[in-house]
Scaffold this active site. Structure first.
Site, PDB file in Angstrom:
ATOM      1  N   ARG A 168     -42.053  40.402 -10.434  1.00  0.00           N
ATOM      2  CA  ARG A 168     -40.611  40.614 -10.481  1.00  0.00           C
ATOM      3  C   ARG A 168     -40.208  41.659  -9.461  1.00  0.00           C
ATOM      4  O   ARG A 168     -40.796  42.723  -9.371  1.00  0.00           O
ATOM      5  CB  ARG A 168     -40.175  41.054 -11.887  1.00  0.00           C
ATOM      6  CG  ARG A 168     -38.668  41.062 -12.044  1.00  0.00           C
ATOM      7  CD  ARG A 168     -38.280  41.113 -13.508  1.00  0.00           C
ATOM      8  NE  ARG A 168     -38.417  42.440 -14.078  1.00  0.00           N
ATOM      9  CZ  ARG A 168     -38.303  42.712 -15.369  1.00  0.00           C
ATOM     10  NH1 ARG A 168     -38.125  41.727 -16.225  1.00  0.00           N
ATOM     11  NH2 ARG A 168     -38.424  43.941 -15.811  1.00  0.00           N
ATOM     12  N   CYS A 189     -25.107  40.534  -2.273  1.00  0.00           N
ATOM     13  CA  CYS A 189     -25.166  40.955  -3.665  1.00  0.00           C
ATOM     14  C   CYS A 189     -26.000  42.229  -3.731  1.00  0.00           C
ATOM     15  O   CYS A 189     -27.167  42.233  -3.336  1.00  0.00           O
ATOM     16  CB  CYS A 189     -25.777  39.859  -4.528  1.00  0.00           C
ATOM     17  SG  CYS A 189     -25.725  40.217  -6.281  1.00  0.00           S
ATOM     18  N   GLY A 200     -33.410  42.212  -5.098  1.00  0.00           N
ATOM     19  CA  GLY A 200     -34.631  42.806  -4.583  1.00  0.00           C
ATOM     20  C   GLY A 200     -35.042  42.081  -3.320  1.00  0.00           C
ATOM     21  O   GLY A 200     -34.979  40.851  -3.245  1.00  0.00           O
ATOM     22  N   GLY A 223     -37.929  41.523  -2.025  1.00  0.00           N
ATOM     23  CA  GLY A 223     -39.131  40.704  -2.105  1.00  0.00           C
ATOM     24  C   GLY A 223     -38.840  39.235  -2.307  1.00  0.00           C
ATOM     25  O   GLY A 223     -39.233  38.380  -1.508  1.00  0.00           O
ATOM     26  N   HIS A 245     -35.740  37.755  -2.404  1.00  0.00           N
ATOM     27  CA  HIS A 245     -34.635  37.294  -1.561  1.00  0.00           C
ATOM     28  C   HIS A 245     -35.140  36.859  -0.193  1.00  0.00           C
ATOM     29  O   HIS A 245     -34.819  35.775   0.291  1.00  0.00           O
ATOM     30  CB  HIS A 245     -33.613  38.419  -1.414  1.00  0.00           C
ATOM     31  CG  HIS A 245     -32.435  38.070  -0.550  1.00  0.00           C
ATOM     32  ND1 HIS A 245     -31.529  37.094  -0.897  1.00  0.00           N
ATOM     33  CD2 HIS A 245     -32.024  38.571   0.642  1.00  0.00           C
ATOM     34  CE1 HIS A 245     -30.605  37.001   0.043  1.00  0.00           C
ATOM     35  NE2 HIS A 245     -30.874  37.888   0.984  1.00  0.00           N
ATOM     36  N   TYR A 252     -29.931  34.400   2.605  1.00  0.00           N
ATOM     37  CA  TYR A 252     -28.874  34.286   3.608  1.00  0.00           C
ATOM     38  C   TYR A 252     -27.740  35.254   3.293  1.00  0.00           C
ATOM     39  O   TYR A 252     -27.646  35.816   2.205  1.00  0.00           O
ATOM     40  CB  TYR A 252     -28.320  32.856   3.656  1.00  0.00           C
ATOM     41  CG  TYR A 252     -27.343  32.561   2.533  1.00  0.00           C
ATOM     42  CD1 TYR A 252     -25.969  32.691   2.733  1.00  0.00           C
ATOM     43  CD2 TYR A 252     -27.787  32.187   1.259  1.00  0.00           C
ATOM     44  CE1 TYR A 252     -25.076  32.446   1.701  1.00  0.00           C
ATOM     45  CE2 TYR A 252     -26.901  31.951   0.233  1.00  0.00           C
ATOM     46  CZ  TYR A 252     -25.537  32.080   0.455  1.00  0.00           C
ATOM     47  OH  TYR A 252     -24.646  31.852  -0.564  1.00  0.00           O
ATOM     48  N   ILE A 305     -45.903  40.248  -2.473  1.00  0.00           N
ATOM     49  CA  ILE A 305     -45.441  40.843  -1.228  1.00  0.00           C
ATOM     50  C   ILE A 305     -45.310  42.357  -1.416  1.00  0.00           C
ATOM     51  O   ILE A 305     -44.602  42.822  -2.310  1.00  0.00           O
ATOM     52  CB  ILE A 305     -44.083  40.265  -0.796  1.00  0.00           C
ATOM     53  CG1 ILE A 305     -44.144  38.737  -0.727  1.00  0.00           C
ATOM     54  CG2 ILE A 305     -43.647  40.865   0.532  1.00  0.00           C
ATOM     55  CD1 ILE A 305     -45.033  38.185   0.345  1.00  0.00           C
ATOM     56  N   TYR A 336     -31.356  29.868  -5.315  1.00  0.00           N
ATOM     57  CA  TYR A 336     -30.479  29.560  -6.447  1.00  0.00           C
ATOM     58  C   TYR A 336     -31.286  28.717  -7.432  1.00  0.00           C
ATOM     59  O   TYR A 336     -30.988  27.559  -7.688  1.00  0.00           O
ATOM     60  CB  TYR A 336     -29.222  28.818  -5.995  1.00  0.00           C
ATOM     61  CG  TYR A 336     -28.300  29.642  -5.146  1.00  0.00           C
ATOM     62  CD1 TYR A 336     -28.221  31.025  -5.302  1.00  0.00           C
ATOM     63  CD2 TYR A 336     -27.496  29.063  -4.165  1.00  0.00           C
ATOM     64  CE1 TYR A 336     -27.387  31.799  -4.519  1.00  0.00           C
ATOM     65  CE2 TYR A 336     -26.646  29.825  -3.380  1.00  0.00           C
ATOM     66  CZ  TYR A 336     -26.602  31.189  -3.554  1.00  0.00           C
ATOM     67  OH  TYR A 336     -25.768  31.949  -2.790  1.00  0.00           O
TER      68      TYR A 336
END
Length: 499
Positions: free
Chosen positions: A112, A145, A149, A151, A153, A159, A210, A443
């Site tokens: 997470r 937004c 986070g 990682g 995204h 984007y 990551i 999404y």
């Protein structure tokens, strides 16, 4: 971070979430979490204590830690979040040790970062704040937004409103560090180009944890311009959306105009209508923006009073609907007491939706009430990057991407809201991409396919929608770097051996 060359290092805070037991022998009399703790004590050297790192279910801090970064209340109850333990990793050793020990005792892990996964499969916008404090003329093309986070995204192909000028976040990543299924810490050189390709848009959680990204910053003017203009159906919104579809992906690359569609009160008491908000970021000043709009989109009637000049980082706050003049310190805030339930879906549109199609969709929007859509124009750099350059394949030929959203505050409203968003999604079906009906990984949407038992043919259903022809290469990379399928979730990349 050295902004002078347009490059910088971003160390992403990671959060390792240990989910329920995958396979532990029933003859064991010891809680698997206790076995994990015992292993970690042996594995971690003395400079890396476990205090404040490992939380077991019998700890009073366990529930607050589990729920602290879960953004979607649909998945915040402990009946849904049922981990054996939570590891709040603070360095590479914690991540490496957690992976090795989890494999040793057959525990499944979930990774997470910001807790933004729309379907809760993973469980502070410090990056923009750091850039803004280092330079006024460089930025990074990612989302707006403020609680995401980096990682997840980045690894999902994130984007934002710089994408028509500079592409996606993954188009501007030049190195990364990852911990693989063997507990090895790898950079771009040691992981190889195939894995580096896969984690830039294929979802990092299928391949490892990551640890950090090395990103390339992009040049921007010191002053950018934003505007937000709203029109209802009674004010000609349908015709304006029709014109927007013609110009938004072909207009100057410096201009990004998002369309946000929702309901509003109608002109007659007790009635509802559709409201369309045109919200834009222009990489330049008002005078040139007005000239471009007058030439390409005069129907909107943009005026100087509608425009706000600001720095790039202030434009992030502008897109978040914060009042003009809000301090960028807001980017460091994170409300951990969220009570919002939400659902997201996505689509890609290749041809303009005709007037009669828009009107049919508007009817469903009004019926749904609280469901909204965000239409994000492509073109520009998005059309110039080959769809195989990264796992994110939605490039040339896409006019705009659709995000569907529904948010609510009460658990008992969940089914109604899910039905409402599905009704609008169904109404859009004739006008979006087909064979496959494409979708955006970030999404996350379990409605398009689930692979709970690691079957390739099941994964291919959602994989073709998220990745199109890139799915096959992702599977081959997965088979090479994680043949035992240690890193998995309901929509992860499978290996061919799991059929």
């Amino acid at each position: 971070m050295k902004a002078s060359r347009g490059e910088g290092f971003v160390l992403v805070q990671f959060f390792v979430f240990l989910a329920s037991v995958l396979s532990v022998s029933c003859s064991l009399l010891v809680d698997p979490a206790e076995l994990l703790l015992h292993c970690l004590r042996d594995y971690f050297p003395k400079p890396y204590p476990l205090s404040g790192i490992v939380y077991l279910r019998n700890s009073s801090s366990f529930q607050p830690v589990v729920q602290s970064y879960a953004r979607n209340s649909r998945f915040m109850s402990l009946s849904n979040l049922n981990p054996s333990a939570v590891i709040v990793a603070k360095n590479e050793v914690h991540v490496k040790g957690t992976i090795i020990c989890s494999k040793k005792i057959s525990l499944e892990i979930r990774i997470r970062s910001g807790g933004h996964d729309s379907e809760g499969l993973s469980y502070v916008s410090k990056l923009y704040y750091a850039i803004a404090n280092a330079t006024k003329t460089y930025a990074f093309p990612a989302g707006v937004c403020t609680t995401m986070g980096a990682g997840g995204h980045f690894s999902g192909g994130g984007y934002g409103n710089l994408m028509r000028k500079y592409g996606l976040s993954v188009d501007n990543i030049i190195d990364a560090k990852i911990v693989n299924a063997k507990g090895e810490i790898l950079d771009r050189k040691s992981m190889g180009e195939d894995l580096f390709w896969a984690i830039r848009g294929g979802g990092g959680a299928s391949f490892g944890v990551i640890l950090s990204w090395k990103i390339k910053l992009v040049l921007i003017p010191e002053q950018v311009t934003g505007f937000s203009v709203s029109k209802t159906l009674e004010q000609g919104a349908t015709a304006l959306v029709g014109k927007w579809q013609q110009v938004a992906d072909a207009i100057d690359d410096d201009l990004f105009i998002r369309v946000q569609i929702s309901t509003a009160n109608g002109t007659q008491r007790g009635t509802k209508t559709v409201q369309v908000n045109f919200i834009a970021l222009f990489l330049g000043q008002t005078r040139r923006l007005l000239s471009l709009m007058s030439e390409s989109f005069p129907e909107l009637g943009l005026q100087e009073k509608d425009c706000i000049e600001m720095s790039w980082v202030e434009s992030v706050l502008f897109y978040s609907r914060m009042p003009n003049g809000t301090s960028i310190d807001f980017l460091l805030q994170r409300d951990l007491n969220t009570k919002v339930y939400f659902k997201r879906k996505s689509d890609f549109v290749k041809e303009p939706i005709p007037k009669e199609g828009l009107e049919a969709v508007w009817e469903k929007v009004i019926e749904a009430g609280d469901v909204w859509m965000s239409w994000n124009p492509f073109g520009g750099m998005m059309a110039r990057v080959n769809e195989s350059d990264t796992p994110f394949p939605h490039r040339a030929g896409i006019k705009f991407m659709v995000q569907y959203g529904a948010s609510w505050l009460a658990q008992n409203a969940t089914k109604t809201k899910l039905d409402q968003i599905e009704a609008i999604y169904d109404a859009m079906a004739p006008y979006v991409s087909k064979s496959p009906r494409e979708a955006f990984l970030n999404y996350r949407d379990l409605d398009i396919g689930v692979n709970s038992d690691s079957k390739f043919f099941k994964a291919e259903v959602y994989g073709s929608k998220y990745f199109k022809n890139n799915f096959g290469r992702l599977v081959r990379v997965k088979a090479a770097v994680d043949p035992d399928n240690f890193f998995k979730n309901e929509q992860s990349i499978p290996t061919l051996s799991y059929n």
